[in-house]
Design a protein around this motif. Structure first.
Motif, mmCIF file in Angstrom:
data_model
loop_
_atom_site.group_PDB
_atom_site.id
_atom_site.type_symbol
_atom_site.label_atom_id
_atom_site.label_comp_id
_atom_site.label_asym_id
_atom_site.label_seq_id
_atom_site.Cartn_x
_atom_site.Cartn_y
_atom_site.Cartn_z
ATOM 1 N N VAL A 162 -12.825 4.908 0.292
ATOM 2 C CA VAL A 162 -12.212 3.627 -0.051
ATOM 3 C C VAL A 162 -10.834 3.911 -0.639
ATOM 4 C CG1 VAL A 162 -12.532 1.479 -1.310
ATOM 5 C CG2 VAL A 162 -14.530 2.824 -0.659
ATOM 6 N N SER A 163 -9.798 3.241 -0.109
ATOM 7 C CA SER A 163 -8.444 3.511 -0.598
ATOM 8 C C SER A 163 -7.747 2.213 -0.982
ATOM 9 C CB SER A 163 -7.627 4.235 0.481
ATOM 10 O OG SER A 163 -7.406 3.374 1.580
ATOM 11 N N GLY A 164 -6.797 2.332 -1.893
ATOM 12 C CA GLY A 164 -5.983 1.183 -2.299
ATOM 13 C C GLY A 164 -4.618 1.672 -2.727
ATOM 14 N N GLY A 165 -3.586 0.851 -2.516
ATOM 15 C CA GLY A 165 -2.247 1.322 -2.879
ATOM 16 C C GLY A 165 -1.202 0.241 -2.833
ATOM 17 N N GLU A 166 0.016 0.648 -2.426
ATOM 18 C CA GLU A 166 1.176 -0.239 -2.552
ATOM 19 C C GLU A 166 1.100 -1.491 -1.693
ATOM 20 O OE1 GLU A 166 4.987 2.347 -4.001
ATOM 21 O OE2 GLU A 166 4.610 2.284 -1.864
ATOM 22 N N ASP A 167 0.375 -1.422 -0.565
ATOM 23 C CA ASP A 167 0.343 -2.630 0.272
ATOM 24 C C ASP A 167 -0.754 -3.599 -0.180
ATOM 25 O OD1 ASP A 167 -1.903 -1.365 1.114
ATOM 26 O OD2 ASP A 167 -1.350 -1.253 3.234
ATOM 27 N N SER A 168 -1.369 -3.303 -1.316
ATOM 28 C CA SER A 168 -2.309 -4.187 -2.029
ATOM 29 C C SER A 168 -3.584 -4.538 -1.251
ATOM 30 C CB SER A 168 -1.617 -5.471 -2.515
ATOM 31 O OG SER A 168 -1.218 -6.258 -1.423
ATOM 32 N N VAL A 169 -3.886 -3.772 -0.214
ATOM 33 C CA VAL A 169 -5.119 -3.989 0.557
ATOM 34 C C VAL A 169 -6.092 -2.850 0.263
ATOM 35 C CG1 VAL A 169 -6.104 -4.194 2.875
ATOM 36 C CG2 VAL A 169 -3.838 -5.133 2.394
ATOM 37 N N ILE A 170 -7.368 -3.177 0.063
ATOM 38 C CA ILE A 170 -8.391 -2.132 -0.084
ATOM 39 C C ILE A 170 -8.985 -1.873 1.292
ATOM 40 C CG2 ILE A 170 -10.652 -1.601 -1.073
ATOM 41 C CD1 ILE A 170 -9.794 -3.046 -3.563
ATOM 42 N N ARG A 171 -9.064 -0.597 1.663
ATOM 43 C CA ARG A 171 -9.577 -0.249 2.987
ATOM 44 C C ARG A 171 -10.770 0.689 2.866
ATOM 45 N NH1 ARG A 171 -4.128 -0.630 3.544
ATOM 46 N NH2 ARG A 171 -3.409 -1.960 5.232
ATOM 47 N N VAL A 172 -11.704 0.538 3.792
ATOM 48 C CA VAL A 172 -12.849 1.445 3.869
ATOM 49 C C VAL A 172 -12.755 2.200 5.190
ATOM 50 C CG1 VAL A 172 -15.353 1.622 3.935
ATOM 51 C CG2 VAL A 172 -14.283 -0.106 2.499
ATOM 52 N N TRP A 173 -12.781 3.554 5.096
ATOM 53 C CA TRP A 173 -12.660 4.406 6.272
ATOM 54 C C TRP A 173 -13.962 5.166 6.498
ATOM 55 C CZ3 TRP A 173 -7.481 4.338 8.078
ATOM 56 C CH2 TRP A 173 -6.521 3.862 7.158
ATOM 57 N N GLU A 187 -6.586 -13.241 1.725
ATOM 58 C CA GLU A 187 -6.614 -14.317 0.724
ATOM 59 C C GLU A 187 -7.134 -13.798 -0.613
ATOM 60 O OE1 GLU A 187 -5.623 -17.648 1.184
ATOM 61 O OE2 GLU A 187 -4.721 -16.570 2.867
ATOM 62 N N GLU A 188 -8.187 -12.967 -0.552
ATOM 63 C CA GLU A 188 -8.838 -12.510 -1.782
ATOM 64 C C GLU A 188 -8.148 -11.292 -2.393
ATOM 65 O OE1 GLU A 188 -13.416 -13.707 -0.607
ATOM 66 O OE2 GLU A 188 -12.804 -11.628 -0.396
ATOM 67 N N SER A 189 -7.356 -10.612 -1.579
ATOM 68 C CA SER A 189 -6.771 -9.338 -2.016
ATOM 69 C C SER A 189 -5.801 -9.513 -3.176
ATOM 70 C CB SER A 189 -6.012 -8.693 -0.859
ATOM 71 O OG SER A 189 -6.811 -7.737 -0.247
ATOM 72 N N HIS A 190 -5.449 -8.369 -3.760
ATOM 73 C CA HIS A 190 -4.391 -8.374 -4.765
ATOM 74 C C HIS A 190 -3.072 -8.779 -4.114
ATOM 75 C CE1 HIS A 190 -6.594 -6.722 -8.154
ATOM 76 N NE2 HIS A 190 -7.131 -5.809 -7.359
ATOM 77 N N LYS A 191 -2.165 -9.266 -4.941
ATOM 78 C CA LYS A 191 -0.864 -9.701 -4.418
ATOM 79 C C LYS A 191 0.218 -8.645 -4.626
ATOM 80 C CE LYS A 191 -2.642 -13.591 -3.241
ATOM 81 N NZ LYS A 191 -3.907 -13.036 -2.741
ATOM 82 N N LYS A 192 -0.078 -7.654 -5.444
ATOM 83 C CA LYS A 192 0.906 -6.587 -5.673
ATOM 84 C C LYS A 192 0.195 -5.246 -5.619
ATOM 85 C CE LYS A 192 4.328 -9.031 -8.466
ATOM 86 N NZ LYS A 192 4.885 -9.185 -9.809
ATOM 87 N N THR A 193 0.951 -4.167 -5.847
ATOM 88 C CA THR A 193 0.411 -2.803 -5.771
ATOM 89 C C THR A 193 -0.912 -2.629 -6.503
ATOM 90 O OG1 THR A 193 2.632 -1.896 -5.614
ATOM 91 C CG2 THR A 193 0.931 -0.396 -6.371
ATOM 92 N N ILE A 194 -1.880 -1.993 -5.835
ATOM 93 C CA ILE A 194 -3.126 -1.601 -6.494
ATOM 94 C C ILE A 194 -2.867 -0.275 -7.208
ATOM 95 C CG2 ILE A 194 -5.510 -0.824 -6.123
ATOM 96 C CD1 ILE A 194 -5.576 -2.779 -3.712
ATOM 97 N N THR A 195 -3.085 -0.273 -8.516
ATOM 98 C CA THR A 195 -2.761 0.918 -9.308
ATOM 99 C C THR A 195 -3.976 1.804 -9.511
ATOM 100 O OG1 THR A 195 -3.245 -0.408 -11.257
ATOM 101 C CG2 THR A 195 -0.925 -0.200 -10.627
ATOM 102 N N SER A 196 -5.159 1.195 -9.520
ATOM 103 C CA SER A 196 -6.333 1.986 -9.889
ATOM 104 C C SER A 196 -7.564 1.443 -9.188
ATOM 105 C CB SER A 196 -6.537 1.937 -11.405
ATOM 106 O OG SER A 196 -6.423 0.612 -11.860
ATOM 107 N N LEU A 197 -8.532 2.335 -8.995
ATOM 108 C CA LEU A 197 -9.743 1.986 -8.268
ATOM 109 C C LEU A 197 -10.850 2.867 -8.824
ATOM 110 C CD1 LEU A 197 -10.648 0.318 -5.748
ATOM 111 C CD2 LEU A 197 -10.125 2.328 -4.373
ATOM 112 N N THR A 198 -11.944 2.261 -9.250
ATOM 113 C CA THR A 198 -13.038 3.062 -9.788
ATOM 114 C C THR A 198 -14.354 2.476 -9.301
ATOM 115 O OG1 THR A 198 -14.030 3.919 -11.821
ATOM 116 C CG2 THR A 198 -13.129 1.720 -11.940
#
Length: 326
Positions: A162-173, A187-198
């Motif tokens: 699972v990854s998250g970053g500057e394009d504010s989308v969480i992806r599952v690979w 619609e549900e995603s963050h609107k700005k950079t994702i800084t952290s994921l746990t």
């Protein structure tokens, strides 16, 4: 709750991680030396010397024997935790941002930043039991989305990443084929950079923090949004209590706009929320700059925060905390 102040870094903190037993705390900072501390009294045990750039992240094997660190010097290093000896260096063509051991410690996921025309990427490395057999080859490399990937963690049973970053989308690979399986809903995603994921201890849900001043709780399998926690400043770090239904968020204005206000206005406290009710239950003040790193002790009885001010603050909860009723 009296904090223990730990001063071992010359530069802002970037990441904190407890080992599985909860007796050691590892800290990374923009200085080049990851540090290990006793988690009960904050005594400094030692440092890991060898990187030539800011160390962004670390992870520790389940048996507390190996440490992996990722750095802006374009390397990720494996260390012997006890002796501080570097065991192996993974070399990349761009700065390393995030590292995470798989369950069982046989694999590690390492992300690299976009750099000099190279896109961001997710690398899966095999971790050999014997350092002599370690190789730098990637088992799989995923060319990442646009912008930097700030965090990548293993999903349930090591089947996904699972990854998250500057394009504010969480992806599952898919961790075997590298195929993109799911993306968080626009619609549900963050609107700005994702800084952290746990991820939660049982792996069933994920918590993400973002510069859009919110944190979001997701179902690990479906990537459905479960809860949103709104705060009044950018979120740099998130952590979930392994014991109670609590989450903690840390952040603050960026350092450049802080100098014009006093530390009370900068809002540099760690804020606690009830996980299911999404209501704020309290805050812990103390840092003189944004909080960049948060971690809960696996026993749930203490937590630590790391700030732009270069300090690690270790908090052991009073009994009152465990009796909070909402």
């Amino acid at each position: 709750m009296r904090p223990i102040l730990m001063k071992g870094h010359e530069r802002p903190l970037t990441f904190l991680k407890y080992n599985r037993d909860g007796d050691l705390l590892f800290s990374c900072a923009k200085d080049h030396d990851p540090t290990v501390w006793f988690a009960d009294n904050g005594e400094r045990l030692g440092t890991y010397r060898g990187h030539n750039g800011a160390v962004w992240t670390c992870d520790i094997s389940r048996d507390s024997a190996r440490l992996i660190t990722g750095s802006a010097d374009q390397t990720a290093k494996l260390w012997d935790v006890r002796t501080g000896t570097p065991l192996f260096t993974f070399n990349f063509d761009s700065p390393t941002r995030s590292v995470d051991f798989s369950v069982g410690d046989k694999l590690a996921v390492i992300t690299t930043d976009p750099f000099m025309g190279l896109p961001s990427a997710i690398h899966i490395k095999r971790i050999a039991r014997d350092p002599e057999d370690q190789s730098g080859e990637s088992v799989l490399t995923l060319k990442g989305p646009q912008g930097r990937i700030n965090r990548a963690v293993w999903g349930p049973l090591n089947r996904t990443i699972v990854s998250g970053g500057e394009d504010s989308v969480i992806r599952v690979w898919d961790s075997e084929t590298g195929k993109l399986l799911k993306e968080s809903d626009k619609e549900e995603s963050h609107k700005k950079t994702i800084t952290s994921l746990t991820k939660a201890v049982d792996g069933s849900h994920l918590l993400s923090g973002s510069l859009d001043k919110s944190a979001k709780l997701w179902d690990s399998r479906t990537l459905k949004l479960v809860k949103t926690y709104v705060t009044e400043r950018p979120v740099n770090a998130v952590a979930m209590s392994p014991l109670l239904e609590h989450i903690v968020l840390g952040g603050g204005q960026d350092a450049s706009s802080v100098t014009t206000t006093d530390h009370r206005a900068g809002k540099f406290e760690a804020k606690f929320y009830d996980k299911s009710l999404t209501e704020e239950i309290g805050g812990v003040k103390g840092h003189f700059g944004p909080i960049n790193a948060l971690a809960f002790n696996p026993d749930g009885r203490s937590f630590s925060s790391g700030g732009e001010d270069g300090y690690v603050r270790l908090h052991h909860f009073d009994q009152d905390y465990f009796n909070i009723k909402i």
